[in-house]
Scaffold this motif. Structure first.
Motif, PDB file in Angstrom:
ATOM      1  N   SER A   1     -18.032  -8.128  28.903  1.00 17.95           N
ATOM      2  CA  SER A   1     -17.663  -6.804  29.400  1.00 17.95           C
ATOM      3  C   SER A   1     -16.256  -6.805  29.952  1.00 17.95           C
ATOM      4  O   SER A   1     -15.408  -6.063  29.501  1.00 17.95           O
ATOM      5  N   ASN A   2     -16.065  -7.670  30.937  1.00 20.68           N
ATOM      6  CA  ASN A   2     -14.758  -7.609  31.565  1.00 20.68           C
ATOM      7  C   ASN A   2     -13.816  -8.687  31.040  1.00 20.68           C
ATOM      8  O   ASN A   2     -13.262  -9.475  31.804  1.00 20.68           O
ATOM      9  N   VAL A   3     -13.683  -8.722  29.753  1.00 24.55           N
ATOM     10  CA  VAL A   3     -12.684  -9.592  29.111  1.00 24.55           C
ATOM     11  C   VAL A   3     -11.989  -8.770  28.026  1.00 24.55           C
ATOM     12  O   VAL A   3     -12.468  -7.704  27.641  1.00 24.55           O
ATOM     13  N   THR A   4     -10.881  -9.287  27.551  1.00 30.35           N
ATOM     14  CA  THR A   4     -10.130  -8.552  26.534  1.00 30.35           C
ATOM     15  C   THR A   4     -10.789  -8.687  25.161  1.00 30.35           C
ATOM     16  O   THR A   4     -11.612  -9.576  24.933  1.00 30.35           O
ATOM     17  N   CYS A   5     -10.376  -7.826  24.246  1.00 32.34           N
ATOM     18  CA  CYS A   5     -10.854  -7.942  22.866  1.00 32.34           C
ATOM     19  C   CYS A   5     -10.435  -9.277  22.266  1.00 32.34           C
ATOM     20  O   CYS A   5     -11.156  -9.849  21.443  1.00 32.34           O
ATOM     21  N   GLU A   6      -9.268  -9.746  22.681  1.00 32.51           N
ATOM     22  CA  GLU A   6      -8.794 -11.027  22.164  1.00 32.51           C
ATOM     23  C   GLU A   6      -9.756 -12.148  22.589  1.00 32.51           C
ATOM     24  O   GLU A   6     -10.077 -13.039  21.798  1.00 32.51           O
ATOM     25  N   ALA A   7     -10.239 -12.085  23.835  1.00 30.51           N
ATOM     26  CA  ALA A   7     -11.204 -13.086  24.300  1.00 30.51           C
ATOM     27  C   ALA A   7     -12.547 -12.897  23.599  1.00 30.51           C
ATOM     28  O   ALA A   7     -13.225 -13.871  23.245  1.00 30.51           O
ATOM     29  N   GLN A   8     -12.921 -11.646  23.374  1.00 30.23           N
ATOM     30  CA  GLN A   8     -14.195 -11.377  22.679  1.00 30.23           C
ATOM     31  C   GLN A   8     -14.170 -11.944  21.269  1.00 30.23           C
ATOM     32  O   GLN A   8     -15.153 -12.509  20.775  1.00 30.23           O
ATOM     33  N   ARG A   9     -13.024 -11.794  20.638  1.00 33.20           N
ATOM     34  CA  ARG A   9     -12.852 -12.279  19.269  1.00 33.20           C
ATOM     35  C   ARG A   9     -12.995 -13.810  19.231  1.00 33.20           C
ATOM     36  O   ARG A   9     -13.657 -14.361  18.351  1.00 33.20           O
ATOM     37  N   GLU A  10     -12.402 -14.470  20.232  1.00 39.44           N
ATOM     38  CA  GLU A  10     -12.541 -15.934  20.315  1.00 39.44           C
ATOM     39  C   GLU A  10     -13.993 -16.304  20.605  1.00 39.44           C
ATOM     40  O   GLU A  10     -14.492 -17.323  20.101  1.00 39.44           O
ATOM     41  N   ALA A  11     -14.662 -15.504  21.423  1.00 41.26           N
ATOM     42  CA  ALA A  11     -16.047 -15.811  21.793  1.00 41.26           C
ATOM     43  C   ALA A  11     -16.963 -15.713  20.573  1.00 41.26           C
ATOM     44  O   ALA A  11     -17.884 -16.529  20.419  1.00 41.26           O
TER      45      ALA A  11
ATOM     46  N   ALA B   1     -25.747 -21.967  27.826  1.00 44.39           N
ATOM     47  CA  ALA B   1     -25.205 -20.607  27.838  1.00 44.39           C
ATOM     48  C   ALA B   1     -23.765 -20.624  28.323  1.00 44.39           C
ATOM     49  O   ALA B   1     -23.413 -21.375  29.231  1.00 44.39           O
ATOM     50  N   LEU B   2     -22.961 -19.792  27.673  1.00 45.00           N
ATOM     51  CA  LEU B   2     -21.585 -19.556  28.121  1.00 45.00           C
ATOM     52  C   LEU B   2     -21.514 -18.093  28.545  1.00 45.00           C
ATOM     53  O   LEU B   2     -21.783 -17.201  27.735  1.00 45.00           O
ATOM     54  N   ILE B   3     -21.178 -17.873  29.802  1.00 41.73           N
ATOM     55  CA  ILE B   3     -21.130 -16.505  30.326  1.00 41.73           C
ATOM     56  C   ILE B   3     -19.677 -16.174  30.646  1.00 41.73           C
ATOM     57  O   ILE B   3     -19.018 -16.914  31.385  1.00 41.73           O
ATOM     58  N   LEU B   4     -19.190 -15.079  30.096  1.00 40.42           N
ATOM     59  CA  LEU B   4     -17.839 -14.649  30.458  1.00 40.42           C
ATOM     60  C   LEU B   4     -17.791 -13.136  30.557  1.00 40.42           C
ATOM     61  O   LEU B   4     -18.459 -12.429  29.802  1.00 40.42           O
ATOM     62  N   GLY B   5     -17.016 -12.649  31.513  1.00 36.68           N
ATOM     63  CA  GLY B   5     -16.875 -11.202  31.684  1.00 36.68           C
ATOM     64  C   GLY B   5     -18.155 -10.528  32.096  1.00 36.68           C
ATOM     65  O   GLY B   5     -18.367  -9.365  31.739  1.00 36.68           O
ATOM     66  N   ALA B   6     -19.017 -11.224  32.833  1.00 39.40           N
ATOM     67  CA  ALA B   6     -20.269 -10.624  33.292  1.00 39.40           C
ATOM     68  C   ALA B   6     -20.875 -11.517  34.366  1.00 39.40           C
ATOM     69  O   ALA B   6     -20.529 -12.698  34.459  1.00 39.40           O
ATOM     70  N   ASP B   7     -21.782 -10.912  35.130  1.00 39.88           N
ATOM     71  CA  ASP B   7     -22.484 -11.679  36.164  1.00 39.88           C
ATOM     72  C   ASP B   7     -23.982 -11.431  36.042  1.00 39.88           C
ATOM     73  O   ASP B   7     -24.582 -10.732  36.861  1.00 39.88           O
ATOM     74  N   PRO B   8     -24.589 -11.981  34.992  1.00 33.00           N
ATOM     75  CA  PRO B   8     -26.019 -11.701  34.779  1.00 33.00           C
ATOM     76  C   PRO B   8     -26.865 -12.183  35.946  1.00 33.00           C
ATOM     77  O   PRO B   8     -27.944 -11.642  36.192  1.00 33.00           O
ATOM     78  N   GLY B   9     -26.376 -13.173  36.703  1.00 37.43           N
ATOM     79  CA  GLY B   9     -27.115 -13.655  37.868  1.00 37.43           C
ATOM     80  C   GLY B   9     -27.333 -12.561  38.901  1.00 37.43           C
ATOM     81  O   GLY B   9     -28.179 -12.693  39.780  1.00 37.43           O
TER      82      GLY B   9
ATOM     83  N   VAL C   1     -11.570 -19.937  26.091  1.00 36.94           N
ATOM     84  CA  VAL C   1     -12.546 -19.957  24.995  1.00 36.94           C
ATOM     85  C   VAL C   1     -11.934 -20.654  23.778  1.00 36.94           C
ATOM     86  O   VAL C   1     -12.590 -21.445  23.090  1.00 36.94           O
ATOM     87  N   ARG C   2     -10.642 -20.391  23.530  1.00 36.27           N
ATOM     88  CA  ARG C   2      -9.992 -21.048  22.394  1.00 36.27           C
ATOM     89  C   ARG C   2      -9.965 -22.563  22.606  1.00 36.27           C
ATOM     90  O   ARG C   2     -10.162 -23.326  21.665  1.00 36.27           O
TER      91      ARG C   2
END
Lengths: 115, 540, 312
Positions: free
Chosen positions: A88-98, C214-222, C294-295
């Motif tokens: 949610s709170n990441v950029t599209c660029e990060a989403q694409r990498e994810a 699990a890898l969690i980013l841009g969220a706080d599911p906890g 992530v990269r």
């Protein structure tokens, strides 16, 4: 210290994603948020450029970024069905990498939308 | 360095028609001679310049909207399983971006033109194009319903309109200008359409579709864009619309234009029950007017999804089919509609559509002016092009297919009477040399010295559909990307852009209007050039 | 029906004379929605702004947004689907019994008035929030509302738009669609995308205990997920990328601090109407961006012996 001014900044707090915000920053923190709403102002002022946390933690202990990246890679590589979640709170660029990472590790990639 | 030896070369731009000839490649270009390096023995094979798609929808908000709407289509088609050198993904009517690149390259096509880009979401289109590997890419920006431009035409300010359009082309990082249902999409914002070429567009007094068409064609010519105005005529898909198409061609006299997916614009009849082919009338006029090029927009039977900026047409199609309907109006600029669709052999309308696409390809006598497209994914997915090549090259196969239609349909079409068969050289023209020339890409579509080394090598086989579906080798920019049915290297493609000349002060005119009518910041509107992976700015 | 009849927010600004919010509270959750995009803005074809527009709010309680509305319709909890279905019948002139309508907490007259206003609008829009899409009926409610909007186009111009939640959740949908063909919950374990909400959606996976990392980013599911799902995240190796310590990072084996999106990390985000916008970070973070981390994890995994479907 002179304040830096960023015009037409984009607020990512809510789905409105207003992109007309003017931010005044002193290098470490944002001190003024013109045109931002109450939620946006709190969002911008709540994040600073200070080093408040260690680069990384492994099992609760401070670690280097390199070690944390290796540890993360090891866990994800060894898992049968790893989950990549959030986005949610990441950029599209990060989403694409994810998504690319999820494909590499043969996992599931999912966002808040599924809730 | 690479040498292709022993193959029969079809390079119509250089008058080479099946001669056995070596093709030498160095540093991504065709050269006269190489010493050493790899040699591909193409004995018993034919050598084509890489395919060029002049009109396709492969990236951006509309197509991506469609992807979400048709999970059932994703499941119906074979998935694309990830491998050592390529990503996984989905095929079908709306392939994922990576798979789009693989599928195009996998049948020997190396350049694609995304035909419909709103400025407001051009950043999105470029993000997707960046994730579309192997092929080189260009795109056309939608301007025929742009209200800043229409307001200027209403006020008679054509000179200023030219500067605004030039600014907009550069803001979108586009290569050409697209006009879709001129005035009709703007009217659709009130639930209306623009059907008469000389009737004012709803909301305007002086602006008519004809005026928009003439103005945009002149602007594109005056700016010296390499590709002429790319026009989707009014009244797409409607019975009797061939009159609109003929009128439109008259409006375009003395100007360059490319008429997109002509199949959808060559129908007679008064309604769905009397609809018939008018391909002969349209082709006759077209043949006599060398200022025009076109692409077929051919239809093949089966499942697909229709996607067009023509919002009112899609609302009609939704009402006709009762199936899913997506609609996305883009503020002040354009719109788009999405309706999944099945073309059925026994359906009279669909049979006429299928025939008209082929008829136009057969009746337009200059292959340099008519190109192979399906208006992907509207008429069929692009990966079905080899089926159309077979229909064009083999009259007996065509006759077999005609037997599947309802007998009533045969009276509505001309196809049974046409016995022209395309030659391999003509196929090379309509799939590569012709569209490259129409796009103004001088280094594409041929195998002469200095051309981009984009080459497709096919088996020389009697099974036409199969040989064109599965090239033995595909070379993109000098790299062997496909070999023995496998992806060997997923290289990055380039993005073609033009930077037409405009008065920098035009921003002072656009900015206040933008601030009044749009909802984002003006400074965030233009796409940064850095967004394109390998931008290649072509001169105007 | 499937699909969605929608537009970008500027169309609402320039044209909408009837604005409906259903199950959402923009006054508190999207504070600038009224003022920047919809209600109070003067538009090209609604030059008097607020005076040219009518706003209807439908919700189960009188939220602060009701103050902005011309008409507030308080529907009984869990009765949204019934109201929507009744409206779909009314716009087509079908008969509806007053007793059935009464169960929804609204009267037939109220709904008849609502239906007439929608049909008579020049340009109408239905915004819907989580009060509709996350309550009893869930996606069926959304489908009913989207159908209503589509069907209204037989009479006038009408569109619908979800009030998407925070951050770049819209961008997540957009990116997953072009990379995998599906908007969320995509299973790539066979080397190609598979989609089946309820099977491959996160809460279901975690409740069944299907995931072993699990890898969690841009969220706080906890902080947001059901407790049994959180318990499973605590059981397995969980990796969190976040600018701050969060509920999830406290239960994670690995936490990597990242730059805050839009504040110190650049890139692209999508607005609720799927318009992409660039970020202009005002600060320079001492931490790497999520994109960068992530990269790096990708590269670290890619160095290990390759895995392909069917070989493990």
């Amino acid at each position: 210290m002179e304040l830096s001014i960023t015009k037409n900044a984009t607020c990512t707090f809510c789905g409105c994603v207003c992109d007309d915000i003017e931010l005044h920053a002193d290098g470490e923190r944002i001190v003024e948020t013109k045109r931002a709403c109450i939620l946006g102002e709190a969002w911008f002022k709540n994040h600073t450029a200070e080093r408040l946390y260690p680069d990384a933690l492994i099992d609760g202990q401070p670690a280097t970024l390199d070690d944390a990246v290796e540890a993360a890679a090891e866990y994800l590589y060894n898992a049968h069905l790893p989950l990549v979640y959030g986005l949610s709170n990441v950029t599209c660029e990060a989403q694409r990498e994810a998504v690319a990472l999820a494909e590499l590790i043969g996992g599931v990639v999912d966002s808040h939308t599924s809730l | 360095m690479l040498r292709i030896t022993g193959g029969k070369v079809y390079d119509p731009a250089n008058n080479i028609n099946g001669q056995i000839k070596d093709i030498c490649i160095s540093d991504g270009r065709i050269v006269s001679e190489v010493e050493g390096g790899r040699t591909i023995d193409a004995t018993g094979m034919i050598v084509f310049p890489g395919g060029v798609d002049v009109h396709t929808h492969v990236a951006g908000a509309a197509l991506n909207f469609a992807r979400a709407m048709i999970p059932e289509d994703h499941r119906r088609n074979a998935p694309y399983v990830r491998g050592e050198r390529h990503r996984g993904g989905i095929g079908g009517a709306t392939p994922t971006t990576y798979v789009t690149g693989y599928l195009y390259a996998g049948m020997g096509w190396t350049t694609v033109n995304e035909a419909a880009v709103p400025i407001l979401s051009a950043r999105h289109t470029h993000e997707e194009l960046r994730d579309t590997p192997i092929v080189d890419k260009s795109c056309c920006v939608l301007l025929a319903n742009n209200e800043i431009l229409l307001d200027l035409l209403e006020a008679g300010e054509t000179e200023r309109a030219r500067h605004v359009a030039a600014w907009q082309i550069w803001a979108a990082k586009a290569y050409g200008v697209k006009a879709v249902n001129p005035g009709g999409v703007a009217a659709w914002k009130w639930g209306k359409d623009a059907k008469g070429l000389y009737e004012p567009v709803p909301g305007y007094n002086k602006v008519t579709p004809a005026k928009i068409i003439a103005a945009l064609a002149s602007i594109v010519d005056d700016l010296g864009l390499p590709h002429p105005l790319h026009l989707h005529c009014n009244n797409l898909g409607a019975p009797g619309n061939y009159n609109t198409t003929l009128e439109t061609m008259k409006v375009l006299e003395g100007k360059r234009a490319h008429l997109a997916h002509l199949q959808y614009h060559a129908y007679g009849g008064d309604d769905w029950f009397t609809m018939r082919s008018k391909s002969a009338e349209v082709a006759d006029y077209f043949n006599a007017h060398p200022n025009l090029t076109t692409d077929a927009g051919a239809v093949l039977f089966g499942n697909t999804v229709t996607i067009t900026a023509d919002g009112p047409w899609q609302h009609l199609l939704y009402k006709l089919t009762g199936r899913k309907w997506g609609n996305l109006d883009v503020e002040n600029e354009t719109g788009c509609g999405i309706v999944p669709y099945v073309y059925k052999e026994k359906n009279l309308v669909n049979a006429v559509q299928w025939a008209v696409g082929l008829e136009l390809l057969l009746l337009i006598n200059d292959p340099w002016r008519v190109f192979l497209t399906t208006d992907h994914p509207n008429g069929a997915a692009f990966w079905r092009y080899p089926e159309i090549i077979q229909l064009l090259m083999d009259v007996n196969f065509r006759r077999e297919q005609l037997k599947k239609l309802a007998p009533k349909a045969l009276k509505r079409i001309l196809l049974p009477e046409l016995d022209r068969q395309y030659t391999l050289s003509e196929i090379a023209v309509i799939t590569s040399a012709g569209p490259a020339r129409a796009l103004g890409l001088a280094h594409k579509g041929h195998l002469g010295i200095g051309a981009d080394a984009d080459v497709a090598i096919f088996n020389d086989s009697k099974d036409i559909a199969r040989m064109f579906a599965y090239p033995r080798y595909v070379i993109k920019g000098g790299e062997v990307v496909i070999e023995e049915g496998e992806i060997r290297k997923a290289v990055e493609g380039r993005g073609y852009v033009v930077r037409p000349v405009y008065d920098e002060k035009i921003e002072d005119y656009i900015r206040p209007l933008f601030q009044q009518y749009y909802t984002m910041s003006f400074d965030n509107y233009p796409v940064e050039l850095e967004r394109l992976e390998n931008p290649d700015i072509r001169s105007c | 029906m499937g699909g969605k009849v929608t537009c970008t927010l500027g169309e609402v600004k320039n044209r909408a004379d009837l604005i409906v919010y259903w199950g959402g509270n923009p006054a508190e959750c999207h504070p600038r929605h009224f003022t920047k995009y919809t209600l109070t803005q003067k538009g090209k074809f609604v030059p008097k702004g607020r005076k040219d527009r009518t706003m209807i709010l439908v919700d189960i309680r009188e939220t602060p947004s009701a103050k902005a509305a011309d008409i507030f319709l308080q529907v009984r909890p869990s009765k949204d689907f019934e109201v929507l279905t009744t409206l779909r019948a009314l716009i087509k002139g079908q008969r509806v019994s007053a007793e059935t309508v009464a169960e929804t907490g609204l009267t037939l007259e109220q709904l008849q008035d609502f239906a007439e206003r929608m049909k008579k609008a020049r340009f109408g829009v239905l915004f819907f929030g989580m009060g509709l899409s996350m309550t009893r009926g869930k996606h069926m409610n959304s489908a009913a509302l989207l159908s209503l909007a589509a069907e209204l186009n037989a009479f006038t111009k009408f569109v619908a738009m979800p009030m998407r939640g925070h951050g770049n959740v819209t961008g997540g949908d957009v990116v997953m669609r072009w990379t995998t063909g599906y908007p969320f919950g995509v299973n790539l374990s066979r080397g190609y995308p598979r989609f089946n909400p309820g099977e491959f959606s996160t809460v279901d996976l975690l409740l069944r205990g299907d995931n072993d990392a699990a890898l969690i980013l841009g969220a706080d599911p906890g902080a947001t997920m059901p407790q049994p799902a959180i318990d499973h995240l605590a059981r397995i190796p969980t990796i969190v990328l976040d600018p701050k310590v969060t509920h999830t990072s406290r239960l994670a084996r690995v936490h990597i601090t990242t730059a805050a999106t839009g504040i110190s990390a650049p890139g692209t985000v999508y607005r609720m109407d799927e318009i992409p916008l660039p970020l202009r970070p005002a600060l320079k973070s001492p931490y790497p961006t999520d994109e960068d981390v992530v990269r790096r994890i990708y590269k670290a995994v890619a160095k290990k012996p390759a895995w392909f479907p069917g070989t493990k």
